[in-house]
Design a protein around this motif. Structure first.
Motif, PDB file in Angstrom:
ATOM      1  N   LEU A  26     -28.172  11.393  -9.508  1.00 49.98           N
ATOM      2  CA  LEU A  26     -28.142  12.131  -8.258  1.00 49.98           C
ATOM      3  C   LEU A  26     -26.692  12.294  -7.830  1.00 49.98           C
ATOM      4  O   LEU A  26     -25.913  11.341  -7.891  1.00 49.98           O
ATOM      5  N   ALA A  27     -26.300  13.483  -7.408  1.00 49.33           N
ATOM      6  CA  ALA A  27     -24.942  13.729  -6.907  1.00 49.33           C
ATOM      7  C   ALA A  27     -24.959  13.582  -5.391  1.00 49.33           C
ATOM      8  O   ALA A  27     -25.741  14.245  -4.711  1.00 49.33           O
ATOM      9  N   VAL A  28     -24.121  12.696  -4.873  1.00 52.71           N
ATOM     10  CA  VAL A  28     -24.030  12.476  -3.436  1.00 52.71           C
ATOM     11  C   VAL A  28     -22.711  13.062  -2.952  1.00 52.71           C
ATOM     12  O   VAL A  28     -21.639  12.708  -3.449  1.00 52.71           O
ATOM     13  N   VAL A  29     -22.769  13.981  -1.987  1.00 52.38           N
ATOM     14  CA  VAL A  29     -21.581  14.629  -1.450  1.00 52.38           C
ATOM     15  C   VAL A  29     -21.207  13.938  -0.142  1.00 52.38           C
ATOM     16  O   VAL A  29     -22.011  13.868   0.793  1.00 52.38           O
ATOM     17  N   MET A  30     -19.982  13.418  -0.102  1.00 56.38           N
ATOM     18  CA  MET A  30     -19.499  12.703   1.073  1.00 56.38           C
ATOM     19  C   MET A  30     -18.532  13.598   1.853  1.00 56.38           C
ATOM     20  O   MET A  30     -18.013  14.571   1.332  1.00 56.38           O
ATOM     21  N   GLU A  31     -18.278  13.222   3.098  1.00 59.43           N
ATOM     22  CA  GLU A  31     -17.295  13.958   3.892  1.00 59.43           C
ATOM     23  C   GLU A  31     -15.910  13.830   3.245  1.00 59.43           C
ATOM     24  O   GLU A  31     -15.612  12.839   2.582  1.00 59.43           O
ATOM     25  N   LEU A  32     -15.086  14.825   3.428  1.00 60.02           N
ATOM     26  CA  LEU A  32     -13.734  14.817   2.877  1.00 60.02           C
ATOM     27  C   LEU A  32     -12.825  13.953   3.753  1.00 60.02           C
ATOM     28  O   LEU A  32     -12.710  14.179   4.951  1.00 60.02           O
ATOM     29  N   CYS A  33     -12.219  12.977   3.129  1.00 65.14           N
ATOM     30  CA  CYS A  33     -11.266  12.110   3.835  1.00 65.14           C
ATOM     31  C   CYS A  33      -9.853  12.442   3.386  1.00 65.14           C
ATOM     32  O   CYS A  33      -9.653  13.187   2.419  1.00 65.14           O
ATOM     33  N   GLY A  34      -8.898  11.874   4.070  1.00 59.84           N
ATOM     34  CA  GLY A  34      -7.511  12.044   3.671  1.00 59.84           C
ATOM     35  C   GLY A  34      -7.232  11.306   2.374  1.00 59.84           C
ATOM     36  O   GLY A  34      -8.045  10.495   1.919  1.00 59.84           O
ATOM     37  N   PRO A  35      -6.094  11.553   1.765  1.00 61.73           N
ATOM     38  CA  PRO A  35      -5.802  10.950   0.463  1.00 61.73           C
ATOM     39  C   PRO A  35      -5.435   9.469   0.526  1.00 61.73           C
ATOM     40  O   PRO A  35      -5.432   8.787  -0.489  1.00 61.73           O
ATOM     41  N   GLN A  36      -5.143   8.971   1.723  1.00 62.18           N
ATOM     42  CA  GLN A  36      -4.635   7.604   1.840  1.00 62.18           C
ATOM     43  C   GLN A  36      -5.742   6.602   2.167  1.00 62.18           C
ATOM     44  O   GLN A  36      -6.606   6.867   2.993  1.00 62.18           O
ATOM     45  N   THR A  37      -5.713   5.452   1.494  1.00 62.70           N
ATOM     46  CA  THR A  37      -6.617   4.349   1.810  1.00 62.70           C
ATOM     47  C   THR A  37      -5.847   3.310   2.623  1.00 62.70           C
ATOM     48  O   THR A  37      -4.619   3.379   2.762  1.00 62.70           O
ATOM     49  N   LEU A  38      -6.567   2.326   3.118  1.00 60.77           N
ATOM     50  CA  LEU A  38      -5.906   1.229   3.822  1.00 60.77           C
ATOM     51  C   LEU A  38      -4.981   0.477   2.872  1.00 60.77           C
ATOM     52  O   LEU A  38      -3.911   0.018   3.265  1.00 60.77           O
ATOM     53  N   TYR A  39      -5.375   0.390   1.607  1.00 63.23           N
ATOM     54  CA  TYR A  39      -4.505  -0.241   0.607  1.00 63.23           C
ATOM     55  C   TYR A  39      -3.161   0.491   0.543  1.00 63.23           C
ATOM     56  O   TYR A  39      -2.102  -0.139   0.519  1.00 63.23           O
ATOM     57  N   ASP A  40      -3.192   1.809   0.514  1.00 63.78           N
ATOM     58  CA  ASP A  40      -1.958   2.606   0.474  1.00 63.78           C
ATOM     59  C   ASP A  40      -1.100   2.343   1.707  1.00 63.78           C
ATOM     60  O   ASP A  40       0.126   2.236   1.615  1.00 63.78           O
ATOM     61  N   ARG A  41      -1.753   2.248   2.852  1.00 67.68           N
ATOM     62  CA  ARG A  41      -1.021   2.041   4.103  1.00 67.68           C
ATOM     63  C   ARG A  41      -0.341   0.672   4.113  1.00 67.68           C
ATOM     64  O   ARG A  41       0.787   0.530   4.557  1.00 67.68           O
ATOM     65  N   ILE A  42      -1.046  -0.346   3.621  1.00 71.42           N
ATOM     66  CA  ILE A  42      -0.471  -1.696   3.549  1.00 71.42           C
ATOM     67  C   ILE A  42       0.708  -1.696   2.579  1.00 71.42           C
ATOM     68  O   ILE A  42       1.775  -2.256   2.860  1.00 71.42           O
ATOM     69  N   ALA A  43       0.520  -1.079   1.409  1.00 70.39           N
ATOM     70  CA  ALA A  43       1.577  -1.054   0.388  1.00 70.39           C
ATOM     71  C   ALA A  43       2.799  -0.285   0.899  1.00 70.39           C
ATOM     72  O   ALA A  43       3.945  -0.682   0.646  1.00 70.39           O
ATOM     73  N   ARG A  44       2.564   0.803   1.601  1.00 71.44           N
ATOM     74  CA  ARG A  44       3.667   1.616   2.113  1.00 71.44           C
ATOM     75  C   ARG A  44       4.483   0.847   3.151  1.00 71.44           C
ATOM     76  O   ARG A  44       5.710   1.010   3.237  1.00 71.44           O
ATOM     77  N   ALA A  45       3.804   0.009   3.941  1.00 66.78           N
ATOM     78  CA  ALA A  45       4.511  -0.774   4.960  1.00 66.78           C
ATOM     79  C   ALA A  45       5.528  -1.699   4.309  1.00 66.78           C
ATOM     80  O   ALA A  45       6.644  -1.857   4.794  1.00 66.78           O
ATOM     81  N   GLY A  46       5.152  -2.328   3.194  1.00 71.09           N
ATOM     82  CA  GLY A  46       6.075  -3.196   2.461  1.00 71.09           C
ATOM     83  C   GLY A  46       6.455  -4.468   3.188  1.00 71.09           C
ATOM     84  O   GLY A  46       7.297  -5.227   2.736  1.00 71.09           O
ATOM     85  N   ARG A  47       5.861  -4.717   4.331  1.00 71.80           N
ATOM     86  CA  ARG A  47       6.141  -5.917   5.132  1.00 71.80           C
ATOM     87  C   ARG A  47       4.961  -6.104   6.076  1.00 71.80           C
ATOM     88  O   ARG A  47       4.029  -5.309   6.072  1.00 71.80           O
ATOM     89  N   ALA A  48       5.027  -7.155   6.886  1.00 75.94           N
ATOM     90  CA  ALA A  48       3.960  -7.381   7.857  1.00 75.94           C
ATOM     91  C   ALA A  48       3.837  -6.174   8.792  1.00 75.94           C
ATOM     92  O   ALA A  48       4.837  -5.669   9.293  1.00 75.94           O
ATOM     93  N   MET A  49       2.625  -5.730   8.991  1.00 72.41           N
ATOM     94  CA  MET A  49       2.398  -4.589   9.869  1.00 72.41           C
ATOM     95  C   MET A  49       2.481  -5.039  11.330  1.00 72.41           C
ATOM     96  O   MET A  49       2.273  -6.211  11.638  1.00 72.41           O
ATOM     97  N   GLN A  50       2.791  -4.126  12.219  1.00 72.56           N
ATOM     98  CA  GLN A  50       2.888  -4.440  13.635  1.00 72.56           C
ATOM     99  C   GLN A  50       1.509  -4.814  14.180  1.00 72.56           C
ATOM    100  O   GLN A  50       0.514  -4.145  13.896  1.00 72.56           O
ATOM    101  N   GLU A  51       1.476  -5.891  14.957  1.00 70.31           N
ATOM    102  CA  GLU A  51       0.189  -6.416  15.413  1.00 70.31           C
ATOM    103  C   GLU A  51      -0.642  -5.396  16.214  1.00 70.31           C
ATOM    104  O   GLU A  51      -1.862  -5.322  16.001  1.00 70.31           O
TER     105      GLU A  51
END
Length: 202
Positions: A26-51
């Protein structure tokens, strides 16, 4: 016909279609999200994120998880790679429910999850409930505040699992010098080895 999203912080299903293949998939079609995941956001920060930023993200994630739990569903594979954002990059979207289970028939006992994020009760073979997701969210919270370092580490999956089961939670001052006492207290309540004492997503 499009299906309504069950929650603004959960990726919605637009439709499902028979793929007409011989394997009956079965093919399930999901809503289109942006290209970035939370993993990408954490990696891009490269340091502790602001609380304050972390608090906003965790609130959205826990709203999604609490919604699942109210419906009797445990996700069982919450990790930064399974958390997306809308196309504007503002609204968090929990995705990938392949490991999810409905707990209406009772607790689960099968072993699923990703090494760094899996709760200890899953690894020890005990029956478990929806609070395995709270553990995973607590690990994500730790990682965001530590600058990308997980609370339990190993060179192999077996070493990681062993560290998770021991659940010796520490807050190295070098990594957590900018984290508040209340943030660390919240992590302790989420990454609590005793699931009966672990707080709920609600």
């Amino acid at each position: 016909m499009a299906l309504l999203s069950p929650h603004p912080n959960i990726v919605s299903v637009v439709g499902a279609f028979d793929s007409s293949s011989s394997d009956g998939s079965l093919a399930v079609v999901m809503e289109l999200c942006g290209p970035q995941t939370l993993y990408d956001r954490i990696a891009r920060a490269g340091r502790a994120m602001q609380e304050p930023d972390v608090a906003s993200l965790m609130k959205q994630l826990l709203l999604a998880v609490a919604h699942c739990h109210r419906l009797g569903v445990a996700h069982r594979d919450i990790k930064p790679e399974n958390v997306f954002f809308d196309q504007r990059g503002a609204t968090l979207k929990l995705a990938d429910f392949r490991s999810a289970v409905w707990l209406g028939g009772g607790p689960a006992s099968d072993v699923v999850g990703t090494p760094y994020y899996v709760a200890p009760e899953i690894l020890t073979g005990r029956e478990y409930g929806e609070k395995v997701d709270v553990w995973s969210c607590g690990v994500i919270l730790y990682i965001m505040l530590s600058g990308g370092i997980p609370p339990f580490y190993g060179e192999s999956a077996e070493e990681i699992f062993s560290a998770v089961v021991r659940a010796n939670l520490r807050f190295p001052p070098k990594l957590f010098r900018s984290a508040s006492a209340s943030a660390k207290d919240l992590i302790r309540k989420m990454v609590c080895r005793d699931a009966s004492r672990r707080i709920s997503a609600e």
